[in-house]
Design a protein around this motif. Sequence first.
Motif, PDB file in Angstrom:
ATOM      1  N   TYR A  53      36.386  -5.850  39.638  1.00  0.00           N
ATOM      2  CA  TYR A  53      35.072  -5.826  38.991  1.00  0.00           C
ATOM      3  C   TYR A  53      34.134  -4.901  39.764  1.00  0.00           C
ATOM      4  N   CYS A  79      36.173 -14.735  39.000  1.00  0.00           N
ATOM      5  CA  CYS A  79      36.726 -13.538  38.371  1.00  0.00           C
ATOM      6  C   CYS A  79      38.055 -13.083  38.965  1.00  0.00           C
ATOM      7  N   GLY A 124      40.717 -14.513  35.101  1.00  0.00           N
ATOM      8  CA  GLY A 124      39.661 -13.520  35.259  1.00  0.00           C
ATOM      9  C   GLY A 124      40.171 -12.098  35.198  1.00  0.00           C
ATOM     10  N   HIS A 130      39.166  -9.211  32.447  1.00  0.00           N
ATOM     11  CA  HIS A 130      38.768  -7.854  32.828  1.00  0.00           C
ATOM     12  C   HIS A 130      39.598  -6.821  32.086  1.00  0.00           C
ATOM     13  N   GLY A 173      31.373  -9.906  37.709  1.00  0.00           N
ATOM     14  CA  GLY A 173      32.286 -10.924  38.224  1.00  0.00           C
ATOM     15  C   GLY A 173      31.727 -11.618  39.448  1.00  0.00           C
ATOM     16  N   GLY A 230      39.125 -10.272  42.733  1.00  0.00           N
ATOM     17  CA  GLY A 230      38.070  -9.845  41.829  1.00  0.00           C
ATOM     18  C   GLY A 230      37.242  -8.697  42.365  1.00  0.00           C
ATOM     19  N   TYR A 280      30.292  -6.997  41.305  1.00  0.00           N
ATOM     20  CA  TYR A 280      30.936  -8.198  41.862  1.00  0.00           C
ATOM     21  C   TYR A 280      30.039  -8.835  42.910  1.00  0.00           C
TER      22      TYR A 280
END
Length: 426
Positions: free
Chosen positions: A44, A10, A15, A19, A32, A40, A47
């Motif tokens: 996210y 992610c 990624g 998002h 993610g 990430g 995560y």
Amino acid sequence: MTVNVLVFPCGSEIGLEIHAALRHAKDVCLHGASSVSDHGEFVYARYRQITAQADSAELVSQLNALIDAWSIDLVVPAHDSVIPVLADNQQRLHAPAMVPEPAMAAICRNKNLTYGRLQGLGIVPRRVELGSADYPIFAKPAVGQGSQGAERVDNDERHRLLADSGIEYVFSEYLPGTEYTVDCISSADGTLLHAAARLRGRVKSGISVRTEPVATDPELEAMALAIAAELRLKGAWFFQARRDRHGVPKLLEVAPRIAGSMALNRMRGINYPLLGIYAYLGKPFTVMPQHYPLVMDRALGNRWRAKLAYERVYLDLDDTLLVRGAPEPQVMALLYQWNTRGIPVVLVTRHATEPVRTLARHRICADLFERIVHLRDGSPKSAVIPPGESAIFIDDAYRERADVASTRGIPVFDVDAVEQLREVRA
């Protein structure tokens, strides 16, 4: 019905675009994961970092653990190397993946296989064999992404060195003309619904960091239709092309995934990640592209993880909430963030006139504040803050911040520093 989507890895540019495209989608819940510590985790809200790399035998089992824990409905790849792995392991995955069938994933991953499959369409650059070259030619690893390992080859010696390197290369005619990316979206049955070409204006590490739409180009549109008819890719995909010395566009590569710079055409009406999800879930959809001049330029941006705990905010008005005679957008966003989270905000000001009237003039609701303290007697703002309170103080004036910091010992911020307080993960 909400669709739980897992993006892996992610933190890649792909990624991050996924998002950005899906964070406001009301029917998508984003999750993610990455194999390494990357950006990430700042983007996210849900995560997880795993240990397995794309080529690890443990990848599927570790993804399955996340799929089960998060009730994932669809896995979305965010790197070229992940696509064939997910495609080859569809039967083992506990959720479907947004990837083509294994044979098609392999074709798209290897440029020699791509060129072989599409040779009959007349869009593939002329291949160059060792010893028969009219230099310069172009060399690029057959399996790779971006511009990694790509180079112009000017003589037989370099050509032979690359050919004997142990790495599979594509050796083709040199294409000196304009380079394009063509963003495509196809239905669940592989019918091309729309193709939008954009210029690759400035490229950094293989990523188009400056791009803009090109005018309708019948040659590129014909390429898109031909590739779509041959490969029958569904959902979002793209191809890259470059013009030869005669001005004819030739294919560079095809990728069955989201491109990071698809954001350009997303701004003009086509949300590729969202429509790609619909295609793979068999949901009907239409596209509504818009056409107007637009340029996207990308640079490094910042995300923050401030380990601050506070139960109240004390905020200044002049040159803080209002900057150059207008509401400051980031501070306004924070006001609504705090309101949503139940964190009270106290407006502390030495404003020359009645603060409530000024707020009303700028369409700022006074109800966003727990109370408004209008200081007229020159007393310090620190006097408004009870000793020992878990709070933060925001004011553009250094003198005010210094007084509060020394007197109350709480975190203080100028306007330029408030961005770290915003929660932008989703």
